[in-house]
Write a protein that holds these residues in place. Structure first.
Motif, PDB file in Angstrom:
ATOM      1  N   SER A   1       0.811  -1.218   0.000  1.00  0.00           N
ATOM      2  CA  SER A   1       0.000   0.000   0.000  1.00  0.00           C
ATOM      3  C   SER A   1       0.845   1.270   0.000  1.00  0.00           C
ATOM      4  O   SER A   1       0.329   2.354  -0.269  1.00  0.00           O
ATOM      5  CB  SER A   1      -0.932   0.014   1.214  1.00  0.00           C
ATOM      6  N   GLY A   2       2.123   1.145   0.334  1.00  0.00           N
ATOM      7  CA  GLY A   2       2.974   2.318   0.425  1.00  0.00           C
ATOM      8  C   GLY A   2       2.656   3.191   1.630  1.00  0.00           C
ATOM      9  O   GLY A   2       3.013   4.370   1.663  1.00  0.00           O
ATOM     10  N   ALA A   3       1.968   2.620   2.614  1.00  0.00           N
ATOM     11  CA  ALA A   3       1.590   3.367   3.831  1.00  0.00           C
ATOM     12  C   ALA A   3       1.781   2.463   5.040  1.00  0.00           C
ATOM     13  O   ALA A   3       1.671   1.241   4.931  1.00  0.00           O
ATOM     14  CB  ALA A   3       0.130   3.806   3.733  1.00  0.00           C
ATOM     15  N   ASP A   4       2.072   3.080   6.199  1.00  0.00           N
ATOM     16  CA  ASP A   4       2.230   2.249   7.384  1.00  0.00           C
ATOM     17  C   ASP A   4       0.868   1.947   8.022  1.00  0.00           C
ATOM     18  O   ASP A   4      -0.138   2.586   7.724  1.00  0.00           O
ATOM     19  CB  ASP A   4       3.243   2.835   8.371  1.00  0.00           C
ATOM     20  N   ILE A   5       0.861   0.951   8.888  1.00  0.00           N
ATOM     21  CA  ILE A   5      -0.379   0.459   9.493  1.00  0.00           C
ATOM     22  C   ILE A   5      -1.121   1.567  10.254  1.00  0.00           C
ATOM     23  O   ILE A   5      -2.339   1.722  10.072  1.00  0.00           O
ATOM     24  CB  ILE A   5      -0.110  -0.754  10.421  1.00  0.00           C
ATOM     25  N   PRO A   6      -0.452   2.377  11.096  1.00  0.00           N
ATOM     26  CA  PRO A   6      -1.192   3.438  11.783  1.00  0.00           C
ATOM     27  C   PRO A   6      -1.901   4.392  10.813  1.00  0.00           C
ATOM     28  O   PRO A   6      -3.034   4.808  11.058  1.00  0.00           O
ATOM     29  CB  PRO A   6      -0.112   4.167  12.598  1.00  0.00           C
ATOM     30  N   TRP A   7      -1.250   4.710   9.693  1.00  0.00           N
ATOM     31  CA  TRP A   7      -1.869   5.600   8.705  1.00  0.00           C
ATOM     32  C   TRP A   7      -3.107   4.934   8.097  1.00  0.00           C
ATOM     33  O   TRP A   7      -4.152   5.570   7.953  1.00  0.00           O
ATOM     34  CB  TRP A   7      -0.866   5.951   7.607  1.00  0.00           C
ATOM     35  N   ILE A   8      -2.981   3.649   7.752  1.00  0.00           N
ATOM     36  CA  ILE A   8      -4.125   2.937   7.172  1.00  0.00           C
ATOM     37  C   ILE A   8      -5.294   2.945   8.154  1.00  0.00           C
ATOM     38  O   ILE A   8      -6.440   3.207   7.772  1.00  0.00           O
ATOM     39  CB  ILE A   8      -3.733   1.495   6.773  1.00  0.00           C
ATOM     40  N   PHE A   9      -5.024   2.683   9.434  1.00  0.00           N
ATOM     41  CA  PHE A   9      -6.086   2.710  10.447  1.00  0.00           C
ATOM     42  C   PHE A   9      -6.710   4.101  10.543  1.00  0.00           C
ATOM     43  O   PHE A   9      -7.925   4.229  10.621  1.00  0.00           O
ATOM     44  CB  PHE A   9      -5.538   2.291  11.824  1.00  0.00           C
ATOM     45  N   ASP A  10      -5.859   5.141  10.537  1.00  0.00           N
ATOM     46  CA  ASP A  10      -6.365   6.518  10.632  1.00  0.00           C
ATOM     47  C   ASP A  10      -7.266   6.877   9.459  1.00  0.00           C
ATOM     48  O   ASP A  10      -8.317   7.486   9.639  1.00  0.00           O
ATOM     49  CB  ASP A  10      -5.206   7.534  10.684  1.00  0.00           C
ATOM     50  N   VAL A  11      -6.844   6.521   8.260  1.00  0.00           N
ATOM     51  CA  VAL A  11      -7.551   6.948   7.050  1.00  0.00           C
ATOM     52  C   VAL A  11      -8.700   6.012   6.680  1.00  0.00           C
ATOM     53  O   VAL A  11      -9.784   6.462   6.322  1.00  0.00           O
ATOM     54  CB  VAL A  11      -6.557   7.092   5.876  1.00  0.00           C
ATOM     55  N   GLU A  12      -8.476   4.706   6.788  1.00  0.00           N
ATOM     56  CA  GLU A  12      -9.472   3.740   6.320  1.00  0.00           C
ATOM     57  C   GLU A  12     -10.212   3.036   7.448  1.00  0.00           C
ATOM     58  O   GLU A  12     -11.157   2.298   7.185  1.00  0.00           O
ATOM     59  CB  GLU A  12      -8.785   2.688   5.443  1.00  0.00           C
ATOM     60  N   GLY A  13      -9.729   3.213   8.674  1.00  0.00           N
ATOM     61  CA  GLY A  13     -10.338   2.517   9.798  1.00  0.00           C
ATOM     62  C   GLY A  13      -9.926   1.058   9.830  1.00  0.00           C
ATOM     63  O   GLY A  13      -9.242   0.562   8.928  1.00  0.00           O
ATOM     64  N   GLU A  14     -10.358   0.366  10.879  1.00  0.00           N
ATOM     65  CA  GLU A  14      -9.983  -1.040  11.008  1.00  0.00           C
ATOM     66  C   GLU A  14     -10.570  -1.862   9.867  1.00  0.00           C
ATOM     67  O   GLU A  14      -9.923  -2.779   9.358  1.00  0.00           O
ATOM     68  CB  GLU A  14     -10.432  -1.609  12.360  1.00  0.00           C
ATOM     69  N   GLU A  15     -11.777  -1.553   9.431  1.00  0.00           N
ATOM     70  CA  GLU A  15     -12.409  -2.329   8.354  1.00  0.00           C
ATOM     71  C   GLU A  15     -11.598  -2.227   7.061  1.00  0.00           C
ATOM     72  O   GLU A  15     -11.394  -3.224   6.369  1.00  0.00           O
ATOM     73  CB  GLU A  15     -13.852  -1.871   8.124  1.00  0.00           C
ATOM     74  N   GLY A  16     -11.104  -1.031   6.732  1.00  0.00           N
ATOM     75  CA  GLY A  16     -10.275  -0.865   5.542  1.00  0.00           C
ATOM     76  C   GLY A  16      -8.996  -1.674   5.638  1.00  0.00           C
ATOM     77  O   GLY A  16      -8.563  -2.312   4.662  1.00  0.00           O
ATOM     78  N   PHE A  17      -8.406  -1.668   6.830  1.00  0.00           N
ATOM     79  CA  PHE A  17      -7.202  -2.454   7.050  1.00  0.00           C
ATOM     80  C   PHE A  17      -7.493  -3.941   6.878  1.00  0.00           C
ATOM     81  O   PHE A  17      -6.741  -4.667   6.236  1.00  0.00           O
ATOM     82  CB  PHE A  17      -6.622  -2.180   8.445  1.00  0.00           C
ATOM     83  N   ARG A  18      -8.619  -4.404   7.454  1.00  0.00           N
ATOM     84  CA  ARG A  18      -8.973  -5.834   7.376  1.00  0.00           C
ATOM     85  C   ARG A  18      -9.209  -6.269   5.926  1.00  0.00           C
ATOM     86  O   ARG A  18      -8.869  -7.391   5.547  1.00  0.00           O
ATOM     87  CB  ARG A  18     -10.188  -6.150   8.239  1.00  0.00           C
ATOM     88  N   LEU A  19      -9.779  -5.398   5.114  1.00  0.00           N
ATOM     89  CA  LEU A  19      -9.971  -5.723   3.690  1.00  0.00           C
ATOM     90  C   LEU A  19      -8.619  -5.892   2.996  1.00  0.00           C
ATOM     91  O   LEU A  19      -8.431  -6.815   2.198  1.00  0.00           O
ATOM     92  CB  LEU A  19     -10.792  -4.635   2.997  1.00  0.00           C
ATOM     93  N   ARG A  20      -7.691  -4.994   3.295  1.00  0.00           N
ATOM     94  CA  ARG A  20      -6.337  -5.114   2.724  1.00  0.00           C
ATOM     95  C   ARG A  20      -5.682  -6.420   3.178  1.00  0.00           C
ATOM     96  O   ARG A  20      -4.988  -7.088   2.403  1.00  0.00           O
ATOM     97  CB  ARG A  20      -5.467  -3.940   3.149  1.00  0.00           C
ATOM     98  N   GLU A  21      -5.888  -6.758   4.455  1.00  0.00           N
ATOM     99  CA  GLU A  21      -5.298  -7.964   5.026  1.00  0.00           C
ATOM    100  C   GLU A  21      -5.818  -9.214   4.300  1.00  0.00           C
ATOM    101  O   GLU A  21      -5.043 -10.112   3.965  1.00  0.00           O
ATOM    102  CB  GLU A  21      -5.661  -8.008   6.515  1.00  0.00           C
ATOM    103  N   THR A  22      -7.109  -9.255   4.035  1.00  0.00           N
ATOM    104  CA  THR A  22      -7.689 -10.401   3.339  1.00  0.00           C
ATOM    105  C   THR A  22      -7.116 -10.519   1.934  1.00  0.00           C
ATOM    106  O   THR A  22      -6.752 -11.624   1.495  1.00  0.00           O
ATOM    107  CB  THR A  22      -9.227 -10.293   3.300  1.00  0.00           C
ATOM    108  N   GLY A  23      -7.005  -9.415   1.232  1.00  0.00           N
ATOM    109  CA  GLY A  23      -6.431  -9.440  -0.117  1.00  0.00           C
ATOM    110  C   GLY A  23      -5.001  -9.946  -0.110  1.00  0.00           C
ATOM    111  O   GLY A  23      -4.604 -10.751  -0.970  1.00  0.00           O
TER     112      GLY A  23
END
Length: 177
Positions: free
Chosen positions: A42-64
């Motif tokens: 994603s070119g972004a760190d985990i805290p940034w992903i959580f801040d911008v996309e929330g936990e659900e956005g992070f979980r979708l990335r994780e599944t992919g």
């Protein structure tokens, strides 16, 4: 289906990344850390992903990311602590590999994560409460998925790897019979 992949599950601070690196050397398999893979893709760190996309956005990335990695076969993968929350992830882990649950106490988690600012779920007033609540939800899921469970409190990473290797040998012996 092949079970050559080794998937390490468990709460944050259980030692999945450290133990995964050592285990991959022992098994002569590549090592992947799901959080680092997500960051690289994603070119972004985990805290940034959580801040911008929330936990659900992070979980979708994780599944992919899991969908891609499980098909690699022959890898040691350290998953994020919450990877087991989605049914799709649980199915991927149990279908495409041997699941090793690194069980650890909340006290050990606190000790190992106390200075780590890269864990968004712990940036709270009471990390102990957060870890306790997470374990009460996730613990039964970890247990249900595990082919092997290793308690890591007070053990060296190399000692845990030795226990995993012994358990893998036992699993292979039992499957061969």
């Amino acid at each position: 289906m092949s079970k050559y992949n080794i998937f390490l599950i468990g709460p944050m601070g259980a030692g999945k990344s450290t133990i995964g690196r050592l285990l991959s050397k022992e098994l002569n398999l590549p090592f992947k850390d799901s959080d680092r893979e997500i960051e690289a893709r994603s070119g972004a760190d985990i805290p940034w992903i959580f801040d911008v996309e929330g936990e659900e956005g992070f979980r979708l990335r994780e599944t992919g990311m899991l969908q891609d990695l499980v098909l690699d076969e022959r890898v040691v993968l350290a998953t994020g602590g919450g990877a087991v929350l989605r049914q799709e992830n649980r199915q991927l882990l149990t279908t495409y590999g041997t699941v090793v649950y690194l069980e650890t106490s909340v006290e050990q988690q606190l000790e190992r994560t106390s200075r780590d600012k890269r864990r968004p779920l712990l940036q709270q007033a009471d990390p102990r409460l957060v870890l306790t609540e997470l374990l009460s939800i996730r613990g039964p899921i970890y247990e249900s998925l595990a082919d092997i469970t290793i308690h890591t409190d007070g053990k060296s990473p190399r000692g845990v790897v030795s226990e995993i290797m012994e358990a893998l040998d036992q699993l292979n012996l039992n499957r061969a019979q």
